[in-house]
Design a protein around this motif. Structure first.
Motif, PDB file in Angstrom:
ATOM      1  N   TYR A 133       0.841  -1.200   0.000  1.00  0.00           N
ATOM      2  CA  TYR A 133       0.000   0.000   0.000  1.00  0.00           C
ATOM      3  C   TYR A 133       0.880   1.257   0.000  1.00  0.00           C
ATOM      4  N   GLY A 137       0.851   3.973  -3.031  1.00  0.00           N
ATOM      5  CA  GLY A 137       0.676   5.398  -2.777  1.00  0.00           C
ATOM      6  C   GLY A 137       1.819   6.210  -3.347  1.00  0.00           C
ATOM      7  N   GLU A 140       1.468   6.645  -7.112  1.00  0.00           N
ATOM      8  CA  GLU A 140       0.510   7.692  -7.498  1.00  0.00           C
ATOM      9  C   GLU A 140       1.076   9.075  -7.202  1.00  0.00           C
ATOM     10  N   ALA A 147      -4.714  12.481  -5.027  1.00  0.00           N
ATOM     11  CA  ALA A 147      -5.965  12.035  -4.402  1.00  0.00           C
ATOM     12  C   ALA A 147      -6.132  10.529  -4.534  1.00  0.00           C
ATOM     13  N   LYS A 148      -5.669   9.980  -5.646  1.00  0.00           N
ATOM     14  CA  LYS A 148      -5.760   8.528  -5.841  1.00  0.00           C
ATOM     15  C   LYS A 148      -4.795   7.793  -4.923  1.00  0.00           C
ATOM     16  N   GLU A 150      -3.812   8.832  -1.868  1.00  0.00           N
ATOM     17  CA  GLU A 150      -4.063   9.023  -0.442  1.00  0.00           C
ATOM     18  C   GLU A 150      -4.680   7.798   0.243  1.00  0.00           C
ATOM     19  N   PRO A 151      -5.712   7.140  -0.326  1.00  0.00           N
ATOM     20  CA  PRO A 151      -6.262   5.964   0.363  1.00  0.00           C
ATOM     21  C   PRO A 151      -5.240   4.846   0.552  1.00  0.00           C
ATOM     22  N   HIS A 152      -4.364   4.638  -0.436  1.00  0.00           N
ATOM     23  CA  HIS A 152      -3.315   3.623  -0.285  1.00  0.00           C
ATOM     24  C   HIS A 152      -2.399   3.969   0.888  1.00  0.00           C
ATOM     25  N   ARG A 154      -2.908   5.984   3.465  1.00  0.00           N
ATOM     26  CA  ARG A 154      -3.588   5.926   4.761  1.00  0.00           C
ATOM     27  C   ARG A 154      -3.780   4.469   5.210  1.00  0.00           C
ATOM     28  N   ARG A 155      -4.116   3.604   4.259  1.00  0.00           N
ATOM     29  CA  ARG A 155      -4.330   2.199   4.626  1.00  0.00           C
ATOM     30  C   ARG A 155      -3.023   1.549   5.077  1.00  0.00           C
ATOM     31  N   GLU A 158      -2.249   2.760   8.580  1.00  0.00           N
ATOM     32  CA  GLU A 158      -3.184   2.173   9.550  1.00  0.00           C
ATOM     33  C   GLU A 158      -2.798   0.737   9.889  1.00  0.00           C
ATOM     34  N   LEU A 178       2.507   9.456   3.569  1.00  0.00           N
ATOM     35  CA  LEU A 178       1.198  10.106   3.546  1.00  0.00           C
ATOM     36  C   LEU A 178       1.352  11.617   3.531  1.00  0.00           C
TER      37      LEU A 178
END
Length: 315
Positions: A133, A137, A140, A147-148, A150-152, A154-155, A158, A178
């Motif tokens: 992940y 990120g 990208e 924006a694409k 960011e979820p990677h 953050r995951r 986490e 991040l």
């Protein structure tokens, strides 16, 4: 514009290209090695080739690095099978190289192959998945699709924080990753909090001369520059440059990242002669090490042309 290509920081990655997948040898793996010595030898040889490839990449010898990664991949797929977890490790590390070379579609392809293998073998709550992940990120980010990414990012943060706790260097690397993506979207307040958090962990655990510290000093300098604090930005860039030259050598492409960023700061202050000298140095390093068609070459050349134009218009 400043270059943030060195933001992806991971253990064992002096080239700054991305995080490496951690190899976790289980008791079941050890039992299989005793029962199947040919497989054990294949794993050993693959890891040697992978190590040599990463060393070549760190030196900037990208052609040899790719050759060694491809050899390792062919060996491990042939002997251990295409679904073995060792295949995922080599695929990930090959993706790190492709990303560094600007071959983004190839990087995404091997990262996704690695992710499918790791999910099947380890499940999502694993360090290997967090690493992938992180690297997706970072890919990208390199594509400027923040924006694409960011979820990677953050995951990955986490998962790894849940596994290792907030003060582990790998978690700090995810926080820094991040931060770079948030900075790209203009979310600079949260980005600065994350970068300073990462720096505190790295300096506490690793010391001030470690590569991850240097990378994040560069990123903090770029962030302070973007927020208008040019005095602190210049100090941070100069400190970063000295440390990078000591760690990597004066002609490493990651040194050129900071040289470019310092030139951008000088250009924005109207210090055109200093900016021009630095842009020329950065371009020379990038073109020699990465090739004339690399995205970093395009950005640096664009910055240089813009600086020359501004100097003529202002003169």
């Amino acid at each position: 514009m400043p270059l943030g290509g060195a933001w992806v920081v991971g253990n064992g990655d002096p080239a700054g290209g991305g995080s490496r997948v951690h190899r976790q040898t289980t008791s079941a793996d050890r039992r299989r090695s005793l029962l199947h010595p040919r497989r054990a030898v294949a794993r050993f040889v693959t890891r040697i080739a992978d190590h040599l490839a990463r060393s070549a990449q760190a030196r900037g010898d990208y052609r040899r690095a790719e050759h060694l990664f491809q050899r390792a991949l062919k060996l491990v797929e042939c002997v251990l099978g295409p679904s073995d977890i060792e295949v995922a490790t080599v695929l990930n590390n090959l993706g790190v190289l492709y990303k560094e070379l600007g071959r983004f579609d190839e990087a995404e392809s091997v990262y996704q192959r690695a992710m499918a293998l790791v999910l099947a073998a380890r499940g999502e709550a694993s360090r290997e998945v967090a690493t992938l992940y992180h690297n997706l990120g970072g890919l990208e980010h390199a594509r400027r699709r923040y924006a694409k990414g960011e979820p990677h990012a953050r995951r990955g943060l986490e998962i790894r924080e849940r596994l290792l706790g907030p003060d582990h260097p790998d978690v700090a690397a995810d926080a820094a990753a991040l931060a770079a993506i948030l900075d790209g979207q203009g979310k600079r307040e949260e980005a600065e909090v994350l970068i300073r958090r990462a720096l505190a962990v790295f300096e506490s655990v690793l010391g001030s001369q470690y590569y991850e510290v240097v990378v994040n000093l560069n990123n903090l300098a770029a962030l302070r520059h973007a927020r208008g604090d040019v005095h602190e930005a210049e100090q941070l860039y100069r400190r970063t440059l000295v440390l990078k030259e000591n760690l990597l050598g004066a002609d490493h492409p990651d040194v050129a990242v900071t040289v470019n960023n310092l030139a951008v700061l000088y250009k924005n202050q109207g210090r055109y002669a200093e900016a021009e000298r630095l842009y020329r140095r950065a371009l020379t390093i990038f073109e020699r090490s990465l090739g004339a068609n690399h995205p970093k070459v395009f950005v640096c050349r664009e910055n240089y042309v813009e600086s020359v134009r501004a100097q003529h218009e202002g003169g």
